[in-house]
Design a protein around this motif. Sequence first.
Motif, PDB file in Angstrom:
ATOM      1  N   MET A  73       0.854  -1.244  -0.150  1.00 20.42           N
ATOM      2  CA  MET A  73      -0.087  -0.062  -0.263  1.00 20.42           C
ATOM      3  C   MET A  73       0.871   1.349  -0.043  1.00 20.42           C
ATOM      4  O   MET A  73       0.142   2.299   0.342  1.00 20.42           O
ATOM      5  N   GLY A  74       2.227   1.204  -0.276  1.00 18.37           N
ATOM      6  CA  GLY A  74       3.095   2.329  -0.178  1.00 18.37           C
ATOM      7  C   GLY A  74       3.229   2.657   1.247  1.00 18.37           C
ATOM      8  O   GLY A  74       3.857   3.835   1.245  1.00 18.37           O
ATOM      9  N   PRO A  87      -1.150  11.327   7.941  1.00 14.62           N
ATOM     10  CA  PRO A  87      -2.219  10.605   7.073  1.00 14.62           C
ATOM     11  C   PRO A  87      -1.644   9.494   6.500  1.00 14.62           C
ATOM     12  O   PRO A  87      -0.392   9.547   6.068  1.00 14.62           O
ATOM     13  N   LEU A  88      -2.135   8.466   6.350  1.00 17.56           N
ATOM     14  CA  LEU A  88      -1.695   7.111   5.874  1.00 17.56           C
ATOM     15  C   LEU A  88      -0.727   6.387   6.638  1.00 17.56           C
ATOM     16  O   LEU A  88      -1.137   5.439   7.227  1.00 17.56           O
ATOM     17  N   HIS A  89       0.386   7.072   6.833  1.00 15.57           N
ATOM     18  CA  HIS A  89       1.494   6.422   7.590  1.00 15.57           C
ATOM     19  C   HIS A  89       1.487   5.978   8.875  1.00 15.57           C
ATOM     20  O   HIS A  89       1.666   5.198   9.645  1.00 15.57           O
ATOM     21  N   GLY A  90       0.750   6.883   9.698  1.00 18.27           N
ATOM     22  CA  GLY A  90       0.388   6.950  11.046  1.00 18.27           C
ATOM     23  C   GLY A  90       1.962   7.499  11.735  1.00 18.27           C
ATOM     24  O   GLY A  90       1.936   8.629  12.250  1.00 18.27           O
ATOM     25  N   PHE A 107      -7.485   3.329  17.600  1.00 16.20           N
ATOM     26  CA  PHE A 107      -6.842   4.214  16.661  1.00 16.20           C
ATOM     27  C   PHE A 107      -6.096   3.573  15.327  1.00 16.20           C
ATOM     28  O   PHE A 107      -6.040   4.036  14.535  1.00 16.20           O
ATOM     29  N   ALA A 108      -5.858   2.379  15.524  1.00 15.57           N
ATOM     30  CA  ALA A 108      -5.331   1.605  14.621  1.00 15.57           C
ATOM     31  C   ALA A 108      -6.058   1.593  13.245  1.00 15.57           C
ATOM     32  O   ALA A 108      -7.195   1.263  13.276  1.00 15.57           O
ATOM     33  N   ARG A 109      -5.612   1.711  12.236  1.00 13.07           N
ATOM     34  CA  ARG A 109      -6.525   1.916  10.857  1.00 13.07           C
ATOM     35  C   ARG A 109      -6.183   0.901   9.909  1.00 13.07           C
ATOM     36  O   ARG A 109      -4.954   0.306   9.367  1.00 13.07           O
ATOM     37  N   SER A 110      -7.283   0.142   9.103  1.00  9.26           N
ATOM     38  CA  SER A 110      -7.141  -0.441   8.009  1.00  9.26           C
ATOM     39  C   SER A 110      -7.309   0.219   6.953  1.00  9.26           C
ATOM     40  O   SER A 110      -7.897   1.180   6.826  1.00  9.26           O
ATOM     41  N   ILE A 111      -6.631  -0.213   5.823  1.00  9.38           N
ATOM     42  CA  ILE A 111      -6.645   0.425   4.507  1.00  9.38           C
ATOM     43  C   ILE A 111      -6.803  -0.500   3.244  1.00  9.38           C
ATOM     44  O   ILE A 111      -6.154  -1.564   3.385  1.00  9.38           O
ATOM     45  N   ILE A 112      -7.724  -0.087   2.707  1.00  7.74           N
ATOM     46  CA  ILE A 112      -8.293  -1.016   1.428  1.00  7.74           C
ATOM     47  C   ILE A 112      -8.286  -0.072   0.219  1.00  7.74           C
ATOM     48  O   ILE A 112      -8.305   1.210   0.496  1.00  7.74           O
ATOM     49  N   TRP A 118      -8.556   4.826  -2.169  1.00  7.61           N
ATOM     50  CA  TRP A 118      -8.122   4.654  -0.948  1.00  7.61           C
ATOM     51  C   TRP A 118      -9.251   4.831   0.317  1.00  7.61           C
ATOM     52  O   TRP A 118      -9.995   5.807   0.076  1.00  7.61           O
ATOM     53  N   LYS A 119      -9.298   3.977   1.014  1.00 10.19           N
ATOM     54  CA  LYS A 119     -10.189   3.909   2.157  1.00 10.19           C
ATOM     55  C   LYS A 119      -9.899   3.358   3.560  1.00 10.19           C
ATOM     56  O   LYS A 119      -9.024   2.449   3.309  1.00 10.19           O
ATOM     57  N   GLN A 120      -9.932   4.303   4.486  1.00 12.46           N
ATOM     58  CA  GLN A 120      -9.351   3.813   5.569  1.00 12.46           C
ATOM     59  C   GLN A 120     -10.442   3.508   6.751  1.00 12.46           C
ATOM     60  O   GLN A 120     -11.651   4.347   6.584  1.00 12.46           O
ATOM     61  N   SER A 121     -10.372   2.552   7.690  1.00  6.28           N
ATOM     62  CA  SER A 121     -11.322   2.293   8.691  1.00  6.28           C
ATOM     63  C   SER A 121     -10.658   1.796  10.032  1.00  6.28           C
ATOM     64  O   SER A 121      -9.496   1.459   9.800  1.00  6.28           O
ATOM     65  N   SER A 122     -11.351   2.119  11.071  1.00  2.32           N
ATOM     66  CA  SER A 122     -10.620   1.596  12.322  1.00  2.32           C
ATOM     67  C   SER A 122     -10.644   0.144  12.669  1.00  2.32           C
ATOM     68  O   SER A 122     -11.752  -0.334  12.295  1.00  2.32           O
ATOM     69  N   TRP A 123      -9.603  -0.616  12.901  1.00  2.65           N
ATOM     70  CA  TRP A 123      -9.610  -1.869  13.303  1.00  2.65           C
ATOM     71  C   TRP A 123     -10.555  -1.891  14.581  1.00  2.65           C
ATOM     72  O   TRP A 123     -10.007  -1.128  15.581  1.00  2.65           O
ATOM     73  N   PRO A 124     -11.322  -2.890  14.824  1.00  4.41           N
ATOM     74  CA  PRO A 124     -12.104  -2.799  16.411  1.00  4.41           C
ATOM     75  C   PRO A 124     -11.357  -3.054  17.353  1.00  4.41           C
ATOM     76  O   PRO A 124      -9.966  -3.872  17.118  1.00  4.41           O
ATOM     77  N   LYS A 125     -11.492  -2.345  18.544  1.00  3.14           N
ATOM     78  CA  LYS A 125     -10.399  -2.523  19.575  1.00  3.14           C
ATOM     79  C   LYS A 125     -10.293  -4.080  20.171  1.00  3.14           C
ATOM     80  O   LYS A 125      -9.046  -4.694  20.525  1.00  3.14           O
ATOM     81  N   GLU A 126     -10.935  -4.833  19.877  1.00  2.00           N
ATOM     82  CA  GLU A 126     -11.196  -6.279  20.142  1.00  2.00           C
ATOM     83  C   GLU A 126     -10.737  -7.272  19.265  1.00  2.00           C
ATOM     84  O   GLU A 126     -10.502  -8.528  19.216  1.00  2.00           O
TER      85      GLU A 126
END
Length: 364
Positions: A73-74, A87-90, A107-112, A118-126
């Motif tokens: 994903m670069g 943005p993107l790299h965190g 806070f952790a983001r998934s990227i697809i 580009w689309k980002q969404s948060s990983w669920p805490k669990e």
Amino acid sequence: GEGILGQQESVVKNEIAGGEANEIEAGQVLYHDLGRNKSLMVFIHVPKCAGSQAFSAYSQLTPNRSWFPPPNMGINSFGAPGCGRIPLHGSTHCGFSELEDCFSGGFARSIITPNSIWKQSSWPKETPRRYVTILRNPIKRVISEFHWWANTTYGCLHPGGGFNKAFNAWPKQACEAGAQSIENWVRSKYNVAHNRQTKYIAQMDHAKAPSRHDEETAERFELTDCVSYHSGLQEAHWGAVYEGCKYHDCLSGLINADDSLSANAQQTLESHFFFVGIQDAFEESVDLFGKLAAPAVNLSEVNQRFDMFDHKSKKPSVSEEVQKLIQERNRQDVLLYNFAVKRFLAACDANGVFVENREELLIE
């Protein structure tokens, strides 16, 4: 969990890609069972341990596995999307505790990239997750870090001359010592390279993801880097552990003498890590990871891409005296590395991976 090398008395039910259960004889798998098609693989990149190459190889072996950071994903292998404010790299080069805080804080983001957007969404805490990393002989790692950053324009030196103020992995005093000689740098009280692997892996409950840094911290430090990487944040973090001690008087010595740190890191490897590769046996690490995480993949196709990445032929380019000094000042990393090597070799033996230079791996 039974730990990285938890011997299993009975048949292990191990989920494989496709969701079917596969019975594996006791002792055949020595690393954590992930539920291979469900748990998120989180990669920790300790500087100068071949992290970029390892992350590339491991993620190529598991194309159907979710990884953090996301491969292809670069984003660099040391990035952490969402854990910092770039943005993107965190954030840059986070250790275990900061990554755990990043996930537990949501806070952790998934990227697809559906339809190349580009689309980002948060990983669920669990989110179920297990960690992956690669460690290196501490003497060689410290020497490599010196050559990488001491007198280079992506390290201590500004392209126009003088000190590179944007470089924050070392204090300025360490850069000044490195400009004189590697021995002066190794002896410097401001040298934060020592025991870096242990500092990345040890579980420290008060370590925060950069996303959480309060405004006071934000004013003094960049929000992109993690404690494990940023020398200023390191001093504040470890100084709090050791009653306000600073680099110039006692901090590095206290860390080096505190065997509870390596014990902490060893326990963290046992309880939270799926796989720990060894840079000094890089090809064998790829083979073992493949056997454990992707048994159906043709390993030779992956290994061919790393034929030119030869770790075994490289010899330290410093005197034996300096090498001995590095070993003395990296006591915690030596303990952690030997721990990881013994378990790596046992896992290789149990899974039919021949290690050519096994007698050379342990540090006496």
